[in-house]
Design a protein around this motif. Structure first.
Motif, short mmCIF file in Angstrom:
data_model
loop_
_atom_site.label_atom_id
_atom_site.label_comp_id
_atom_site.label_asym_id
_atom_site.label_seq_id
_atom_site.Cartn_x
_atom_site.Cartn_y
_atom_site.Cartn_z
N UNK A 1 20.18 38.57 28.55
CA UNK A 1 19.82 39.39 29.78
C UNK A 1 21.21 38.53 30.66
N UNK A 2 20.46 37.14 31.03
CA UNK A 2 21.85 36.27 31.51
C UNK A 2 23.47 36.68 31.90
N UNK A 3 23.62 37.05 30.07
CA UNK A 3 24.47 37.85 30.56
C UNK A 3 25.41 38.51 30.36
N UNK A 4 24.56 39.11 29.93
CA UNK A 4 24.82 40.99 30.33
C UNK A 4 24.98 41.30 31.76
N UNK A 5 24.55 40.26 32.93
CA UNK A 5 24.10 40.57 34.23
C UNK A 5 25.10 39.50 34.61
N UNK A 6 26.21 39.30 33.66
CA UNK A 6 27.75 38.46 34.41
C UNK A 6 28.40 39.61 33.89
N UNK A 7 28.22 39.99 32.67
CA UNK A 7 29.34 41.09 32.01
C UNK A 7 29.41 42.08 33.13
N UNK A 8 27.88 42.36 33.69
CA UNK A 8 28.11 43.45 34.39
C UNK A 8 29.03 43.12 35.56
N UNK A 9 29.16 42.58 36.84
CA UNK A 9 29.74 41.39 37.11
C UNK A 9 31.03 42.01 37.34
N UNK A 10 31.50 41.29 35.77
CA UNK A 10 33.35 41.16 36.09
C UNK A 10 33.32 42.49 35.56
N UNK A 11 32.09 42.94 35.14
CA UNK A 11 33.46 44.65 34.44
C UNK A 11 33.13 45.35 36.69
N UNK A 12 32.75 45.19 36.85
CA UNK A 12 32.83 45.64 38.43
C UNK A 12 33.56 45.49 39.26
N UNK A 13 34.04 43.72 39.25
CA UNK A 13 35.26 43.48 39.61
C UNK A 13 36.33 43.67 38.72
N UNK A 14 36.12 44.25 37.47
CA UNK A 14 37.80 44.60 37.30
C UNK A 14 38.29 45.61 37.38
N UNK A 15 37.05 46.68 37.01
CA UNK A 15 37.58 47.87 37.49
C UNK A 15 37.55 48.84 38.88
N UNK A 16 36.92 47.95 40.25
CA UNK A 16 37.47 47.36 41.21
C UNK A 16 38.64 47.93 42.15
N UNK A 17 39.21 46.52 41.36
CA UNK A 17 40.18 45.80 41.43
C UNK A 17 41.93 47.22 40.48
N UNK A 18 41.06 47.30 39.54
CA UNK A 18 42.01 48.90 39.25
C UNK A 18 42.23 49.88 39.48
N UNK A 19 40.93 50.25 40.16
CA UNK A 19 40.84 51.63 41.30
C UNK A 19 41.86 51.42 42.53
N UNK A 20 41.67 49.88 43.32
CA UNK A 20 42.44 49.51 44.38
C UNK A 20 44.15 49.78 44.03
N UNK A 21 44.09 49.41 43.11
CA UNK A 21 46.06 48.97 42.46
C UNK A 21 46.46 50.79 42.47
N UNK A 22 45.55 51.48 42.08
CA UNK A 22 45.76 52.62 41.38
C UNK A 22 45.60 53.31 43.00
N UNK A 23 44.90 53.74 43.36
CA UNK A 23 44.78 54.40 44.72
C UNK A 23 45.97 53.89 45.58
N UNK A 24 46.33 52.48 45.77
CA UNK A 24 47.51 52.10 46.23
C UNK A 24 49.16 52.76 45.73
N UNK A 25 48.89 53.13 44.27
CA UNK A 25 50.14 54.02 43.68
C UNK A 25 50.37 55.39 43.78
N UNK A 26 48.64 56.34 44.74
CA UNK A 26 49.09 57.64 44.72
C UNK A 26 48.96 57.69 45.92
#
Length: 214
Positions: A189-214
């Motif tokens: 459960x702890x590992x999955x919660x950490x993975x959830x936070x990392x995945x969220x941060x990972x995609x937030x960065x990608x989305x932000x960068x893509x939005x700046x290119x649009x």
């Protein structure tokens, strides 16, 4: 009638000659104006640089010219342009910045190839987060069952203590196995919660960068 035709033919020839003469005259003027413009543009004939106040002139650019900075001179020794001295330290600093910029451009290009736009990346993010959430819920339900089993097993163990009887080896093994499963499930459960936070941060960065290119 024959005289009229003859006069008309003479007039036609005269007009044709006049038109051709005018046409070639205009063409010559255009060509001469272009030639004059090309000739009036100053061309570099000499290159001059100063080393400790001493002027050095040559007909070509040498490494010394680049190192000190130089002036391009026309045939009359008039300055037509200037080049600044080459700064190796500054260029080295800029090289690092250029490398970082090139790396970022490449990363952005990969993101565009992988996700196309921020909407696609947002959908991917939601899919992955939903999958991790489902795994967390599954592990939490498993933990709850294991904890309920532990209560039952410990009650059986306490009952043997109360009666003064020996706790069966099978019960001891079941309690041990249950304890190990509980700890493993908590780690999951702890590992999955950490993975959830990392995945969220990972995609937030990608989305932000893509939005700046649009």
């Amino acid at each position: 009638m024959q005289q009229l035709i003859s006069k008309y033919m003479l007039y036609k020839k005269s007009f044709k000659k006049s038109f051709l003469a005018l046409f070639f005259g205009v063409l010559n003027i255009i060509l001469l104006s272009h030639s004059f413009a090309a000739e009036t543009q100053p061309k570099a004939v000499w290159y001059r640089y100063y080393d400790q106040g001493v002027a050095n002139i040559s007909s070509s650019i040498t490494p010394a010219h680049i190192r000190h900075g130089y002036e391009a001179l026309d045939i009359n020794m008039q300055v037509i342009r200037r080049a600044h001295p080459y700064n190796a330290e500054k260029d080295l600093q800029q090289a690092g910045a250029r490398a970082q910029q090139a790396q970022r451009y490449e990363q952005n290009a990969r993101l565009k190839r992988a996700y196309s736009n921020s909407t696609v990346a947002t959908n991917k993010k939601n899919e992955h987060l939903a999958s991790i959430k489902k795994q967390i819920s599954t592990q939490q339900a498993r933990l709850k069952l294991l904890q309920n089993d532990r209560i039952i097993l410990k009650r059986q163990e306490i009952e043997h203590f109360r009666k003064g009887t020996t706790v069966p080896i099978e019960l001891k093994q079941a309690i041990q196995y249950n304890s190990e499963n509980i700890n493993q499930t908590k780690n999951n459960i702890t590992n999955l919660q950490n993975s959830y936070r990392k995945t969220q941060t990972f995609y937030d960065d990608i989305i932000h960068r893509l939005q700046s290119l649009e």
